[in-house]
Design a protein around this motif. Structure first.
Motif, mmCIF file in Angstrom:
data_model
loop_
_atom_site.group_PDB
_atom_site.id
_atom_site.type_symbol
_atom_site.label_atom_id
_atom_site.label_comp_id
_atom_site.label_asym_id
_atom_site.label_seq_id
_atom_site.Cartn_x
_atom_site.Cartn_y
_atom_site.Cartn_z
ATOM 1 N N ASP A 212 0.830 -1.202 0.000
ATOM 2 C CA ASP A 212 0.000 0.000 0.000
ATOM 3 C C ASP A 212 0.864 1.251 0.000
ATOM 4 N N VAL A 213 1.925 1.241 0.788
ATOM 5 C CA VAL A 213 2.834 2.388 0.816
ATOM 6 C C VAL A 213 3.565 2.507 -0.521
ATOM 7 N N ALA A 214 3.970 1.369 -1.070
ATOM 8 C CA ALA A 214 4.681 1.380 -2.357
ATOM 9 C C ALA A 214 3.811 1.984 -3.461
ATOM 10 N N ALA A 215 2.505 1.750 -3.396
ATOM 11 C CA ALA A 215 1.593 2.272 -4.415
ATOM 12 C C ALA A 215 1.401 3.779 -4.293
ATOM 13 N N HIS A 216 1.790 4.360 -3.145
ATOM 14 C CA HIS A 216 1.615 5.796 -2.922
ATOM 15 C C HIS A 216 2.917 6.409 -2.408
ATOM 16 N N GLU A 217 4.021 5.971 -2.967
ATOM 17 C CA GLU A 217 5.322 6.405 -2.481
ATOM 18 C C GLU A 217 5.583 7.885 -2.704
ATOM 19 N N ASP A 218 4.792 8.522 -3.546
ATOM 20 C CA ASP A 218 4.963 9.955 -3.778
ATOM 21 C C ASP A 218 4.362 10.804 -2.665
ATOM 22 N N GLU A 219 3.582 10.189 -1.774
ATOM 23 C CA GLU A 219 2.960 10.943 -0.695
ATOM 24 C C GLU A 219 3.094 10.289 0.676
ATOM 25 N N LEU A 220 3.574 9.040 0.720
ATOM 26 C CA LEU A 220 3.710 8.332 1.990
ATOM 27 C C LEU A 220 5.100 7.724 2.147
ATOM 28 N N ASP A 221 5.505 7.559 3.390
ATOM 29 C CA ASP A 221 6.710 6.796 3.723
ATOM 30 C C ASP A 221 6.288 5.616 4.580
ATOM 31 N N GLY A 222 7.107 4.582 4.560
ATOM 32 C CA GLY A 222 6.832 3.415 5.384
ATOM 33 C C GLY A 222 7.926 3.216 6.417
ATOM 34 N N VAL A 223 7.512 2.964 7.643
ATOM 35 C CA VAL A 223 8.458 2.665 8.721
ATOM 36 C C VAL A 223 8.415 1.153 8.941
ATOM 37 N N PRO A 224 9.525 0.440 8.680
ATOM 38 C CA PRO A 224 9.518 -1.030 8.771
ATOM 39 C C PRO A 224 9.172 -1.542 10.167
ATOM 40 N N LEU A 225 8.560 -2.710 10.188
ATOM 41 C CA LEU A 225 8.270 -3.409 11.442
ATOM 42 C C LEU A 225 9.097 -4.694 11.449
ATOM 43 N N PRO A 226 10.281 -4.682 12.049
ATOM 44 C CA PRO A 226 11.145 -5.870 12.058
ATOM 45 C C PRO A 226 10.420 -7.079 12.659
ATOM 46 N N GLY A 227 10.521 -8.192 11.972
ATOM 47 C CA GLY A 227 9.910 -9.417 12.480
ATOM 48 C C GLY A 227 8.416 -9.517 12.277
ATOM 49 N N ALA A 228 7.830 -8.590 11.522
ATOM 50 C CA ALA A 228 6.386 -8.651 11.281
ATOM 51 C C ALA A 228 6.046 -9.923 10.506
ATOM 52 N N ALA A 229 5.006 -10.619 10.958
ATOM 53 C CA ALA A 229 4.607 -11.867 10.300
ATOM 54 C C ALA A 229 4.047 -11.572 8.919
ATOM 55 N N ALA A 230 4.255 -12.500 8.006
ATOM 56 C CA ALA A 230 3.751 -12.330 6.638
ATOM 57 C C ALA A 230 2.322 -12.843 6.539
ATOM 58 N N ASN A 231 1.485 -12.075 5.865
ATOM 59 C CA ASN A 231 0.145 -12.538 5.528
ATOM 60 C C ASN A 231 0.233 -13.392 4.272
ATOM 61 N N SER A 232 -0.441 -14.531 4.282
ATOM 62 C CA SER A 232 -0.447 -15.412 3.109
ATOM 63 C C SER A 232 -1.751 -15.234 2.339
ATOM 64 N N TYR A 233 -1.653 -14.762 1.106
ATOM 65 C CA TYR A 233 -2.811 -14.599 0.243
ATOM 66 C C TYR A 233 -3.076 -15.918 -0.494
ATOM 67 N N THR A 234 -4.335 -16.309 -0.523
ATOM 68 C CA THR A 234 -4.708 -17.533 -1.227
ATOM 69 C C THR A 234 -5.870 -17.244 -2.176
ATOM 70 N N VAL A 235 -6.003 -18.099 -3.191
ATOM 71 C CA VAL A 235 -7.037 -17.903 -4.205
ATOM 72 C C VAL A 235 -7.736 -19.230 -4.470
#
Length: 266
Positions: free
Chosen positions: A207-230
């Protein structure tokens, strides 16, 4: 096709007007037929209804266009919203052909409803980050900073995937946030940060990458990954749905998702 008329003998001038009217009417009928025929051709296109997590909006909009290009006559109708809301809609009979969830618990709701066709397939991964205005004006450096009284923080509600991920991040960091609001989708959180209604919010890195011209992202070390399924759903286009699922999980889909910042599936 040109309009053909049989040649008739010359008639008195007063009859010419009637012939012109008749020809005009015939031409109008012919043109109307062409228009209706065109509409019929459009409505005859095969439709695949894809219900997908809102965080996939950018990636799946492009992926759907690529799928349509490879499958002339197929129309991919995209419905983006919070995964939890979509799962409820599908369980209640919404006419979906494909469902993409932002985490496995949400996918299991659709599986439990009996509407899934086959087993869900791993699609991609995503991680949370702290979204702040460009330049990070409040100097946010960690999750603990979001407890500051001078910051208005928003997160997702716990019943939705981004909310569950936020609770997990809090537990790992030993931090209990005090958000000013809890939203039903990650796009709602993102919208409040982008509009200035909130100073910070927990969203996905994509989400931040899609709006990098107006937002910055502060990393969360060790944040668990969400798994997307279809998974395919028992709608009215199961064959095309299976093709779309294969396309999304295949090389073309993976490349598109990676371009938008998603990680490879677990």
């Amino acid at each position: 096709m040109p309009l053909h008329r049989s040649r008739t003998p010359d008639r008195p001038r007063e009859g010419a007007s009637r012939r012109a009217t008749t020809v005009g009417a015939a031409t109008g009928v012919l043109l109307a037929g062409v228009v209706l025929s065109g509409c019929g051709a459009s409505s005859a296109a095969e439709r695949v209804d894809v219900y997908a997590a809102s965080s996939l909006t950018g990636a799946f909009t492009e992926l759907a266009a690529a799928f349509e290009e490879r499958h002339p006559g197929v129309d991919v109708a995209l419905n983006f919203a919070g995964s939890a809301d979509l799962a409820v809609q599908i369980a209640e009979g919404a006419p979906a052909d494909v469902f993409v969830a932002a985490d496995e618990p949400t996918m299991q709701r659709v599986v439990a409803s009996g509407r899934a066709v086959g087993e869900p397939l791993a699609l991609a991964t995503n991680r949370l980050t702290i979204a702040v205005a460009e330049g990070n004006p409040y100097g946010v450096r960690s999750l603990a900073d979001l407890r500051r009284e001078d910051l208005a923080t928003v997160v997702c509600a716990e019943q939705v995937p981004c909310g569950r991920a936020a609770r997990t991040a809090e537990e790992r960091a030993g931090v209990s946030l005090r958000p000013v609001s809890e939203e039903n989708s990650v796009t709602d959180v993102l919208g409040k940060v982008r509009s200035g209604q909130a100073d910070a919010g927990l969203v996905y890195v994509t989400d931040v990458a899609a709006h990098e011209d107006e937002l910055d992202g502060v990393p969360l070390p060790g944040a668990a990954a969400n798994s997307y399924t279809v998974v395919g759903v028992d709608g009215g286009a199961q064959e095309r749905a299976a093709e779309f699922v294969a396309f999304a999980t295949g090389p073309a889909g993976r490349e598109q998702l990676e371009r938008h910042g998603f990680g490879a599936p677990d």
